[in-house]
Design an enzyme around this catalytic site. Structure first.
Site, PDB file in Angstrom:
ATOM      1  N   ASP A  18       0.806  -1.230   0.000  1.00  0.00           N
ATOM      2  CA  ASP A  18       0.000   0.000   0.000  1.00  0.00           C
ATOM      3  C   ASP A  18       0.832   1.270   0.000  1.00  0.00           C
ATOM      4  O   ASP A  18       0.422   2.295   0.548  1.00  0.00           O
ATOM      5  CB  ASP A  18      -0.969   0.017   1.207  1.00  0.00           C
ATOM      6  CG  ASP A  18      -1.885  -1.171   1.219  1.00  0.00           C
ATOM      7  OD1 ASP A  18      -2.200  -1.693   0.129  1.00  0.00           O
ATOM      8  OD2 ASP A  18      -2.295  -1.584   2.317  1.00  0.00           O
ATOM      9  N   GLU A  19       1.984   1.224  -0.636  1.00  0.00           N
ATOM     10  CA  GLU A  19       2.876   2.383  -0.635  1.00  0.00           C
ATOM     11  C   GLU A  19       2.447   3.430  -1.655  1.00  0.00           C
ATOM     12  O   GLU A  19       2.922   4.574  -1.612  1.00  0.00           O
ATOM     13  CB  GLU A  19       4.320   1.939  -0.954  1.00  0.00           C
ATOM     14  CG  GLU A  19       4.914   0.924   0.013  1.00  0.00           C
ATOM     15  CD  GLU A  19       4.631  -0.522  -0.429  1.00  0.00           C
ATOM     16  OE1 GLU A  19       3.765  -0.720  -1.314  1.00  0.00           O
ATOM     17  OE2 GLU A  19       5.260  -1.430   0.122  1.00  0.00           O
ATOM     18  N   GLY A  22       0.256   1.692  -7.353  1.00  0.00           N
ATOM     19  CA  GLY A  22      -0.697   1.869  -8.451  1.00  0.00           C
ATOM     20  C   GLY A  22      -0.560   3.245  -9.070  1.00  0.00           C
ATOM     21  O   GLY A  22      -0.547   3.399 -10.299  1.00  0.00           O
ATOM     22  N   ASN A  43      -4.781 -10.320  -3.289  1.00  0.00           N
ATOM     23  CA  ASN A  43      -4.437  -9.648  -2.018  1.00  0.00           C
ATOM     24  C   ASN A  43      -4.028  -8.206  -2.283  1.00  0.00           C
ATOM     25  O   ASN A  43      -4.075  -7.357  -1.406  1.00  0.00           O
ATOM     26  CB  ASN A  43      -3.326 -10.403  -1.267  1.00  0.00           C
ATOM     27  CG  ASN A  43      -2.091 -10.683  -2.124  1.00  0.00           C
ATOM     28  OD1 ASN A  43      -2.064 -10.388  -3.320  1.00  0.00           O
ATOM     29  ND2 ASN A  43      -1.074 -11.256  -1.514  1.00  0.00           N
ATOM     30  N   GLY A  45      -4.230  -4.394  -3.791  1.00  0.00           N
ATOM     31  CA  GLY A  45      -5.249  -3.390  -4.087  1.00  0.00           C
ATOM     32  C   GLY A  45      -4.519  -2.136  -4.500  1.00  0.00           C
ATOM     33  O   GLY A  45      -3.932  -1.467  -3.663  1.00  0.00           O
ATOM     34  N   HIS A  46      -4.489  -1.860  -5.795  1.00  0.00           N
ATOM     35  CA  HIS A  46      -3.706  -0.735  -6.305  1.00  0.00           C
ATOM     36  C   HIS A  46      -4.662   0.374  -6.750  1.00  0.00           C
ATOM     37  O   HIS A  46      -5.479   0.164  -7.646  1.00  0.00           O
ATOM     38  CB  HIS A  46      -2.809  -1.185  -7.463  1.00  0.00           C
ATOM     39  CG  HIS A  46      -1.781  -2.182  -7.029  1.00  0.00           C
ATOM     40  ND1 HIS A  46      -0.866  -2.736  -7.883  1.00  0.00           N
ATOM     41  CD2 HIS A  46      -1.503  -2.708  -5.806  1.00  0.00           C
ATOM     42  CE1 HIS A  46      -0.079  -3.565  -7.211  1.00  0.00           C
ATOM     43  NE2 HIS A  46      -0.458  -3.576  -5.950  1.00  0.00           N
ATOM     44  N   THR A  47      -4.540   1.519  -6.119  1.00  0.00           N
ATOM     45  CA  THR A  47      -5.479   2.615  -6.372  1.00  0.00           C
ATOM     46  C   THR A  47      -4.901   3.620  -7.356  1.00  0.00           C
ATOM     47  O   THR A  47      -3.738   4.000  -7.244  1.00  0.00           O
ATOM     48  CB  THR A  47      -5.792   3.364  -5.061  1.00  0.00           C
ATOM     49  OG1 THR A  47      -6.052   2.413  -4.046  1.00  0.00           O
ATOM     50  CG2 THR A  47      -6.983   4.294  -5.226  1.00  0.00           C
ATOM     51  N   VAL A 422       2.247  14.278  -3.650  1.00  0.00           N
ATOM     52  CA  VAL A 422       1.667  15.322  -2.788  1.00  0.00           C
ATOM     53  C   VAL A 422       0.140  15.270  -2.836  1.00  0.00           C
ATOM     54  O   VAL A 422      -0.524  16.264  -2.546  1.00  0.00           O
ATOM     55  CB  VAL A 422       2.197  16.732  -3.179  1.00  0.00           C
ATOM     56  CG1 VAL A 422       3.666  16.878  -2.829  1.00  0.00           C
ATOM     57  CG2 VAL A 422       1.958  17.034  -4.661  1.00  0.00           C
TER      58      VAL A 422
HETATM   59  P1  GDP Z   1      -0.642   0.314  -3.583  1.00  0.00           P
HETATM   60  O1  GDP Z   1      -1.212  -0.973  -3.113  1.00  0.00           O
HETATM   61  O2  GDP Z   1       0.822   0.412  -3.333  1.00  0.00           O
HETATM   62  O3  GDP Z   1      -0.988   0.633  -5.004  1.00  0.00           O
HETATM   63  O4  GDP Z   1      -1.306   1.447  -2.685  1.00  0.00           O
HETATM   64  P2  GDP Z   1      -2.878   1.575  -2.302  1.00  0.00           P
HETATM   65  O5  GDP Z   1      -3.607   2.038  -3.483  1.00  0.00           O
HETATM   66  O6  GDP Z   1      -3.346   0.359  -1.608  1.00  0.00           O
HETATM   67  O7  GDP Z   1      -2.812   2.688  -1.191  1.00  0.00           O
HETATM   68  C1  GDP Z   1      -2.260   3.949  -1.438  1.00  0.00           C
HETATM   69  C2  GDP Z   1      -3.331   5.018  -1.135  1.00  0.00           C
HETATM   70  O8  GDP Z   1      -2.703   6.279  -1.096  1.00  0.00           O
HETATM   71  C3  GDP Z   1      -4.397   5.111  -2.204  1.00  0.00           C
HETATM   72  O9  GDP Z   1      -5.614   5.483  -1.603  1.00  0.00           O
HETATM   73  C4  GDP Z   1      -3.876   6.226  -3.106  1.00  0.00           C
HETATM   74  O10 GDP Z   1      -4.928   6.899  -3.812  1.00  0.00           O
HETATM   75  C5  GDP Z   1      -3.255   7.148  -2.093  1.00  0.00           C
HETATM   76  N1  GDP Z   1      -2.116   7.941  -2.550  1.00  0.00           N
HETATM   77  C6  GDP Z   1      -1.101   7.579  -3.375  1.00  0.00           C
HETATM   78  N2  GDP Z   1      -0.166   8.551  -3.421  1.00  0.00           N
HETATM   79  C7  GDP Z   1      -0.593   9.538  -2.599  1.00  0.00           C
HETATM   80  C8  GDP Z   1      -0.049  10.794  -2.193  1.00  0.00           C
HETATM   81  O11 GDP Z   1       1.048  11.200  -2.592  1.00  0.00           O
HETATM   82  N3  GDP Z   1      -0.794  11.539  -1.295  1.00  0.00           N
HETATM   83  C9  GDP Z   1      -1.996  11.118  -0.833  1.00  0.00           C
HETATM   84  N4  GDP Z   1      -2.642  11.907   0.045  1.00  0.00           N
HETATM   85  N5  GDP Z   1      -2.540   9.940  -1.198  1.00  0.00           N
HETATM   86  C10 GDP Z   1      -1.837   9.162  -2.055  1.00  0.00           C
HETATM   87  P1  IMO Z   2      -0.676  -4.213  -2.222  1.00  0.00           P
HETATM   88  O1  IMO Z   2      -0.218  -4.775  -3.547  1.00  0.00           O
HETATM   89  C1  IMO Z   2      -0.917  -4.496   2.131  1.00  0.00           C
HETATM   90  C2  IMO Z   2      -0.496  -8.480   3.887  1.00  0.00           C
HETATM   91  C3  IMO Z   2      -1.754  -8.927   4.613  1.00  0.00           C
HETATM   92  C4  IMO Z   2      -1.151  -9.847   5.658  1.00  0.00           C
HETATM   93  C5  IMO Z   2      -0.011 -10.513   4.898  1.00  0.00           C
HETATM   94  C6  IMO Z   2      -0.345 -11.878   4.327  1.00  0.00           C
HETATM   95  O2  IMO Z   2      -1.996  -3.548  -2.274  1.00  0.00           O
HETATM   96  O3  IMO Z   2       0.385  -3.372  -1.610  1.00  0.00           O
HETATM   97  P2  IMO Z   2      -1.878 -12.685   2.304  1.00  0.00           P
HETATM   98  O4  IMO Z   2      -3.349 -12.486   2.060  1.00  0.00           O
HETATM   99  O5  IMO Z   2      -1.019 -12.164   1.206  1.00  0.00           O
HETATM  100  O6  IMO Z   2      -1.532 -14.096   2.683  1.00  0.00           O
HETATM  101  O7  IMO Z   2      -1.572 -11.806   3.617  1.00  0.00           O
HETATM  102  O8  IMO Z   2       0.330  -9.632   3.838  1.00  0.00           O
HETATM  103  N1  IMO Z   2      -0.690  -8.031   2.491  1.00  0.00           N
HETATM  104  C7  IMO Z   2      -0.790  -6.752   2.113  1.00  0.00           C
HETATM  105  N2  IMO Z   2      -0.815  -5.633   2.831  1.00  0.00           N
HETATM  106  N3  IMO Z   2      -0.967  -4.430   0.783  1.00  0.00           N
HETATM  107  C8  IMO Z   2      -0.929  -5.543   0.047  1.00  0.00           C
HETATM  108  O9  IMO Z   2      -0.887  -5.521  -1.314  1.00  0.00           O
HETATM  109  C9  IMO Z   2      -0.846  -6.786   0.707  1.00  0.00           C
HETATM  110  N4  IMO Z   2      -0.800  -8.062   0.290  1.00  0.00           N
HETATM  111  C10 IMO Z   2      -0.684  -8.815   1.389  1.00  0.00           C
HETATM  112  O10 IMO Z   2      -2.432  -7.834   5.192  1.00  0.00           O
HETATM  113  O11 IMO Z   2      -0.593  -9.064   6.697  1.00  0.00           O
HETATM  114 MG    MG Z   3      -2.729  -1.670  -1.856  1.00  0.00          MG
END
Ligand code: GDP
Ligand code: IMO
Ligand code: MG
Length: 439
Positions: A18-19, A22, A43, A45-47, A422
C-alpha cells in the site's frame, strides 16, 4: 545503463504494501507498451485516481487503464478467476473493455474456493500470536499447492488437460477431508461449484490465455518497453520480509525472473515506492508504530484504510532502518516517496534511524519476529511544515522543512528520491532527475 526512455522498469513496494505503487505505475504507463504483474494475486489493491475518478485494481495490471498498453498477468501470479471476472465486468460497466488487451499466462495458477476456505479456517484456528491477518484471498494455500505440485491447477490445464474434471473432483474430495480433519469443517465445499468456476473461467478467459513468456521475449526483441508492477512489498516478501508475518511470494524485482520469465538483469530501472511514514495492515512487527493520537491523525489524514479489505492500517513514523534494508535487498535505483502531503501540519516529523533491542543498537532489521517485536525505535525529529502541499509541482517549491525531510531520508536509505507524491491524483506528483525524461 540505457537512456531512461528505452529502459524496462519495475515499480514495487519497499514497505508492507500500500505504498502507492498503483499511482506510480499509472504515471509511468504512457511510456510503456506492456505492464506485467509477476507476483501475488487478489491480495493486492492498487489505487489510481484520475481527474477525481478512483479505480481500485486487484488482479488486473494497472496498465488496463491505458488503451495503448498490453496488460500481462505473469506465471508467478495466483489468479482467482471469479475475482478477475468481477473486476473485468466492473471496468466494462465503466466503459473500459480490458479483455482485448489482457493476456494471462498459461503457467499462472488458479486460486479456487478451497484455497480461500483454507485461508479463512486456518486464520480462525490460529492463536492470537500466530495469526497473520491475511487478506483471506487464498494466496498462501494456492502458493502451497503450487509447491506441492499434485493439487495445483494452471490456466494451461483449462485449455489442454482432458482429465481436469476428474482431477478437480479428486482435489476437492481430498481437500474436504483435510479441512474437516484439521478444522472440523469443510465449509460445505462442493466439487460441482468448483467445476462451474473452472468452466466459466475457460469459457470467458480462453481468448486471454497465452504463453506470456514468449510474448514478452518477442516484445524485448522488438525493443518494446516493459513495466513490471510488483504487488505487496519487500517487507512482506516470503524470503526477505518480516517472516512469518509475510505474504507467500517474491515481491521485489527479484520476483521478475520467476514470476514473469524475464531475466531481472534486463530491467535496470527499479522504482521502489514508499510512503513518507510507515503503514502496515494485518499482524506482525512494526517497530516505529504509533499507538497514539499521532498515529490516529496520520490514519485519518492519509485515509489509511485497506483498498482490498477496508481494514484500518496501522501507522507510524518513517522507518529508515527497514527502508534502507529494502533498498539494499531490491537494488532500487529510484525511490518514489508518496503521501508527503499527509504529514503537512505536524509540528515535527519523526524518522526511525535505529532499533534498540536487548541493550544493543541495530541499524539493520533482525531476521526474527520475536526480536523485532521487542525492538524499540530510535526516533530523530525534524521540523514540520505547513499543511498544504497538494498544489506544489516542483521540488524547489516545497517548503524548506519538507525538502530537508526528503533529503534526510535519501541520506538514510542510501537511494535517490526521484518521485514525490503530494496527493492521490495522478497530477499530484513531483518528478526529479532522469525519471522526468520518461514521464
Ligand atoms: P498500492 O497498493 O501500493 O498501489 O497502494 P494503495 O492504493 O493500496 O494505497 C495507497 C493510497 O494512497 C491510495 O488510496 C492512493 O490513492 C493514495 N495515494 C497515493 N499517493 C498519494 C499521495 O502522494 N498523497 C496522498 N494523500 N494519497 C496518495
Ligand atoms: P498491495 O499490492 C498491504 C499483507 C496482509 C497480511 C499478509 C499476508 O496492495 O500493496 P496474504 O493475504 O497475502 O496471505 O496476507 O500480507 N498483504 C498486504 N498488505 N498491501 C498488500 O498488497 C498486501 N498483500 C498482502 O495484510 O498481513
Ligand atoms: Mg494496496
Amino acid at each position: 545503463m540505457e537512456h531512461p526512455a528505452t529502459e524496462h522498469a519495475c515499480v514495487f513496494g519497499l514497505g508492507w504494501g500500500d505504498e502507492g505503487k498503483g499511482k506510480i505505475v499509472d504515471l509511468l504507463c504512457p511510456a510503456f507498451d506492456y505492464v506485467v504483474r509477476f507476483n501475488g494475486g487478489a491480495n493486492a489493491g492498487h489505487t489510481v485516481v484520475v481527474d477525481g475518478q478512483r479505480f481500485a485494481l486487484h488482479l488486473l495490471p494497472t496498465g488496463v487503464l491505458h488503451e495503448g498498453v498490453v496488460s500481462v498477468i505473469g506465471p508467478g501470479v495466483v489468479v482467482d478467476p471469479v475475482k478477475l471476472l468481477a473486476e473485468i465486468d466492473a471496468l466494462a460497466a465503466r466503459g473500459i473493455d480490458v479483455r482485448p488487451r489482457l493476456r494471462i499466462s498459461e503457467r499462472a495458477h488458479l486460486v479456487l474456493a478451497y484455497h480461500q476456505l483454507e485461508d479463512q479456517l486456518s486464520e480462525k484456528a490460529a492463536s492470537d500470536t500466530a495469526r497473520i491477518g491475511t487478506t483471506a484471498r487464498g494466496i498462501g494455500p494456492c502458493y502451497a499447492d503450487k509447491m506441492k505440485r499434485a493439487p495445483a491447477i494452471r490456466f494451461s490445464d483449462l485449455l489442454h488437460d482432458p482429465g481436469l474434471t476428474a482431477r478437480v473432483r479428486e482435489i476437492v474430495t481430498a481437500r474436504c477431508n483435510a479441512l474437516r480433519g484439521l478444522y472440523g469443517s469443510d465449509g460445505g465445499l462442493q466439487a460441482e461449484d468448483v467445476l462451474e468456476t473452472v468452466e466459466t473461467a475457460r469459457t470467458r478467459l480462453a481468448d486471454c490465455i497465452t504463453d506470456t513468456t514468449a510474448l514478452l521475449h518477442d516484445g524485448l526483441a522488438a525493443r518494446r518497453r516493459i513495466l513490471f508492477e510488483g504487488a505487496n512489498g519487500v517487507l512482506l516478501d516470503v524470503d526477505h520480509g518480516t517472516y512469518p508475518f509475510v505474504t507467500s511470494s517474491s515481491t521485489g524485482p527479484h520476483g521478475i525472473g520467476s514470476g514473469a520469465g524475464v531475466p531481472p538483469v534486463r530491467v535496470p530501472r527499479l522504482v521502489g515506492a514508499i510512503k513518507a511514514y510507515a503503514t502496515r495492515v494485518g499482524a506482525g512487527p512494526f517497530v516505529s508504530e504509533l499507538n497514539d493520537e499521532t498515529g490516529d491523525r496520520i490514519r485519518v489524514c492519509g485515509h489509511e484504510f485497506g483498498t482490498t479489505t477496508g481494514r484500518p492500517r496501522r501507522c507510524g513514523w518513517f522507518d529508515a532502518v527497514a527502508c534502507r534494508y529494502s533498498v539494499r535487498v531490491s537494488g532500487a535505483t529510484d525511490v518514489a516517496l508518496l503521501h508527503l502531503d499527509t504529514l503537512g501540519g505536524f509540528p515535527e516529523v519523526g524518522i526511525c534511524t535505529a532499533y534498540r533491542c536487548d541493550g544493543v543498537t541495530l541499524t539493520t532489521p533482525p531476521a526474527d519476529a520475536a526480536r523485532l517485536l521487542r525492538a524499540e525505535p530510535v526516533i530523530e525529529f525534524l521540523p514540520g511544515w505547513p499543511a498544504e502541499l497538494r498544489a506544489v509541482r516542483r521540488f524547489e517549491d516545497l517548503p524548506p522543512p519538507a525538502r530537508e525531510y526528503v533529503r534526510r531520508i535519501e541520506t538514510l536509505i542510501e537511494a535517490p528520491i526521484s518521485i514525490i507524491g503530494v496527493g492521490p491524483d495522478r497530477a499530484q506528483t513531483l518528478v526529479r532527475g532522469p525519471l522526468a525524461e520518461i514521464i
